[in-house]
Design a protein around this motif. Structure first.
Motif, PDB file in Angstrom:
ATOM      1  N   VAL A  56       0.843  -1.196   0.000  1.00  0.00           N
ATOM      2  CA  VAL A  56       0.000   0.000   0.000  1.00  0.00           C
ATOM      3  C   VAL A  56       0.879   1.246   0.000  1.00  0.00           C
ATOM      4  O   VAL A  56       1.803   1.379   0.802  1.00  0.00           O
ATOM      5  CB  VAL A  56      -0.947   0.018   1.220  1.00  0.00           C
ATOM      6  N   LEU A  57       0.565   2.167  -0.935  1.00  0.00           N
ATOM      7  CA  LEU A  57       1.273   3.441  -1.032  1.00  0.00           C
ATOM      8  C   LEU A  57       0.254   4.564  -0.879  1.00  0.00           C
ATOM      9  O   LEU A  57      -0.800   4.527  -1.510  1.00  0.00           O
ATOM     10  CB  LEU A  57       1.975   3.568  -2.385  1.00  0.00           C
ATOM     11  N   THR A  58       0.573   5.558  -0.073  1.00  0.00           N
ATOM     12  CA  THR A  58      -0.389   6.635   0.155  1.00  0.00           C
ATOM     13  C   THR A  58       0.142   8.014  -0.205  1.00  0.00           C
ATOM     14  O   THR A  58      -0.629   8.917  -0.512  1.00  0.00           O
ATOM     15  CB  THR A  58      -0.844   6.651   1.626  1.00  0.00           C
ATOM     16  N   ASP A  59       1.456   8.213  -0.176  1.00  0.00           N
ATOM     17  CA  ASP A  59       2.039   9.520  -0.476  1.00  0.00           C
ATOM     18  C   ASP A  59       2.009   9.778  -1.974  1.00  0.00           C
ATOM     19  O   ASP A  59       2.406   8.926  -2.777  1.00  0.00           O
ATOM     20  CB  ASP A  59       3.480   9.573   0.041  1.00  0.00           C
ATOM     21  N   ARG A  60       1.557  10.973  -2.375  1.00  0.00           N
ATOM     22  CA  ARG A  60       1.392  11.291  -3.793  1.00  0.00           C
ATOM     23  C   ARG A  60       2.709  11.163  -4.570  1.00  0.00           C
ATOM     24  O   ARG A  60       2.741  10.564  -5.648  1.00  0.00           O
ATOM     25  CB  ARG A  60       0.834  12.706  -3.950  1.00  0.00           C
ATOM     26  N   GLU A  61       3.785  11.732  -4.051  1.00  0.00           N
ATOM     27  CA  GLU A  61       5.055  11.688  -4.776  1.00  0.00           C
ATOM     28  C   GLU A  61       5.606  10.266  -4.851  1.00  0.00           C
ATOM     29  O   GLU A  61       6.217   9.883  -5.848  1.00  0.00           O
ATOM     30  CB  GLU A  61       6.070  12.629  -4.127  1.00  0.00           C
ATOM     31  N   THR A  62       5.395   9.483  -3.784  1.00  0.00           N
ATOM     32  CA  THR A  62       5.829   8.083  -3.804  1.00  0.00           C
ATOM     33  C   THR A  62       5.069   7.308  -4.862  1.00  0.00           C
ATOM     34  O   THR A  62       5.646   6.494  -5.599  1.00  0.00           O
ATOM     35  CB  THR A  62       5.615   7.429  -2.430  1.00  0.00           C
ATOM     36  N   VAL A  63       3.779   7.563  -4.969  1.00  0.00           N
ATOM     37  CA  VAL A  63       2.959   6.889  -5.972  1.00  0.00           C
ATOM     38  C   VAL A  63       3.427   7.247  -7.374  1.00  0.00           C
ATOM     39  O   VAL A  63       3.583   6.384  -8.244  1.00  0.00           O
ATOM     40  CB  VAL A  63       1.470   7.254  -5.783  1.00  0.00           C
TER      41      VAL A  63
END
Length: 316
Positions: free
Chosen positions: A109-116
Motif C-alpha cells: 500500500v502506497l499513500t504519499d502522492r510523490e511516492t505513488v
C-alpha cells in the motif's frame, strides 16, 4: 557530458583522444597548443588514456592513439558484460525479495502522492517485455502527457497495450495524445467502461488505486506476483479480446481524406458529434456536414449502415 562517458572516458580525456586521432601523433606540447588546456590537465587526461589502452607513448614521436574501433570496442564490450552481470544480480535479488516476502506482503500500500508517482514511473522503467494498462477518464495523479517512462519503454522495444474507457476520448486533446501513442507503437482498444485504472508490468507487478470511488486520491496498491496478479492478468486479457481496436491514426486504403477518417473513426469509437467537434477543433455544423458527405459517399441512410460500409470498404 562526454559522449564516451558511458565507457568511462571523461570529457577532457575524450577531447585529447579526438585530437590524437586527428593528428595521429602528438607530444604534450603539441596537445597544449592545439587544445588550449593547462599542461597538468592534459597530462592527467593522457595518464587516464594510457591506463585504458586508448593511447601509446612512443617517446620522441609523442603519444599515438590506438585504433578507435579496436580500443573503444573493447571498452564497450566490457561495459556490456558489466551491465549484464548487474542485470543478473538484480534479477537474483528480486527473486530473493519475492520468495522471502511473507504472503501479507503480496499487496503493498502506497499513500504519499510523490511516492505513488515515482513508483508508477519506476515499474515502467523496469519493464522488459510488456506493459498492459487500463485507462479511465480524468487521470489526475499521473496525466498521460507526464508519463515519460512510457515513451522511453516503447523506444526500448517494450510492448504496450492499453484498454481505453470510451469516455476518456472526450477529454481535451486526448485524441491527439492517442494518435501520438499509436504512432509510437502502442496498441489501443476501446471498451464502453473501464471499471478501474490499472497497469500490469510484465508478469511481475500490478498497480491500481486503493479507492475507485475517489479518483483524486493518490492512495494505490502494488500487487506482486501471486494468484491475485494472475487473476488481474486474466481479467485484462478477457477485456482485451472483447474490446474494439481504436480506428484513428492508422493508414487504410480508401477514398477518404485524413479528416474524414478522423471524424469517422471517432464516431465509431462512440463519441458524440459535439465531442468529435471538440477533439478535432471543428464546428458542430462542419461535423454534421462531414457526416452527411460520408453517408452520401457510402450511399446509406443511417449511421449504423455507415459503420457497416466503412468496415467493408476498410475506411477505418
Amino acid at each position: 557530458m562526454s559522449i564516451l562517458e558511458p565507457v568511462g572516458v571523461g570529457a577532457a580525456e575524450e577531447e585529447v583522444y579526438r585530437h590524437l586521432v586527428t593528428l595521429r601523433a602528438a607530444t604534450l606540447d603539441d596537445l597544449v597548443k592545439h587544445i588550449g588546456r593547462e599542461s597538468a590537465e592534459i597530462r592527467a587526461a593522457l595518464d587516464g588514456l594510457l591506463e585504458r589502452g586508448l593511447v601509446g607513448d612512443e617517446g620522441a614521436i609523442g603519444y599515438v592513439p590506438a585504433p578507435p574501433a579496436l580500443s573503444l570496442g573493447a571498452l564497450i564490450h566490457q561495459r556490456q558484460a558489466d551491465l549484464r552481470a548487474a542485470e543478473l544480480a538484480v534479477a537474483a535479488l528480486a527473486e530473493d525479495y519475492r520468495t522471502a516476502r511473507p504472503p501479507a506482503d503480496v499487496v503493498e500500500v502506497l499513500t504519499d502522492r510523490e511516492t505513488v508517482r515515482r513508483r508508477f514511473l519506476q515499474i515502467q522503467d523496469a519493464a522488459r517485455h510488456e506493459v498492459r494498462s487500463m485507462v479511465v477518464p480524468n487521470l489526475t495523479i499521473v496525466p498521460h502527457r507526464e508519463n515519460t517512462a512510457e515513451r522511453e519503454a516503447l523506444r526500448r522495444g517494450v510492448r504496450y497495450r492499453a484498454l481505453l474507457d470510451r469516455g476518456a476520448l472526450a477529454a481535451p486533446e486526448m485524441v491527439t495524445d492517442v494518435r501520438a501513442s499509436l504512432a509510437a507503437g502502442q496498441q489501443i482498444r476501446v471498451v464502453d467502461v473501464v471499471p478501474v485504472k490499472m497497469m500490469i508490468v510484465d508478469e511481475e507487478t500490478a498497480f491500481l488505486p486503493l479507492r475507485t470511488d475517489r479518483p483524486e486520491s493518490p492512495a494505490s496498491i502494488l500487487i506482486h506476483r501471486s494468484g491475485l496478479l494472475a487473476v488481474l492478468i486474466a481479467f485484462f486479457e478477457t477485456e482485451w479480446e472483447r474490446a474494439v481496436p481504436l480506428p484513428i491514426g492508422e493508414d487504410h486504403p480508401g477514398d477518404l481524406d485524413d479528416l474524414d477518417r478522423q471524424v469517422l473513426g471517432l464516431l465509431l469509437a462512440g463519441l458524440t458529434d459535439q465531442a468529435v467537434a471538440g477533439q478535432l477543433g471543428l464546428s458542430l455544423r462542419t461535423v454534421h456536414r462531414r457526416i452527411r458527405q460520408l453517408m452520401a459517399k457510402a450511399r446509406v441512410d443511417s449511421r449504423v449502415q455507415l459503420g457497416w460500409v466503412a468496415a467493408r470498404k476498410r475506411w477505418v
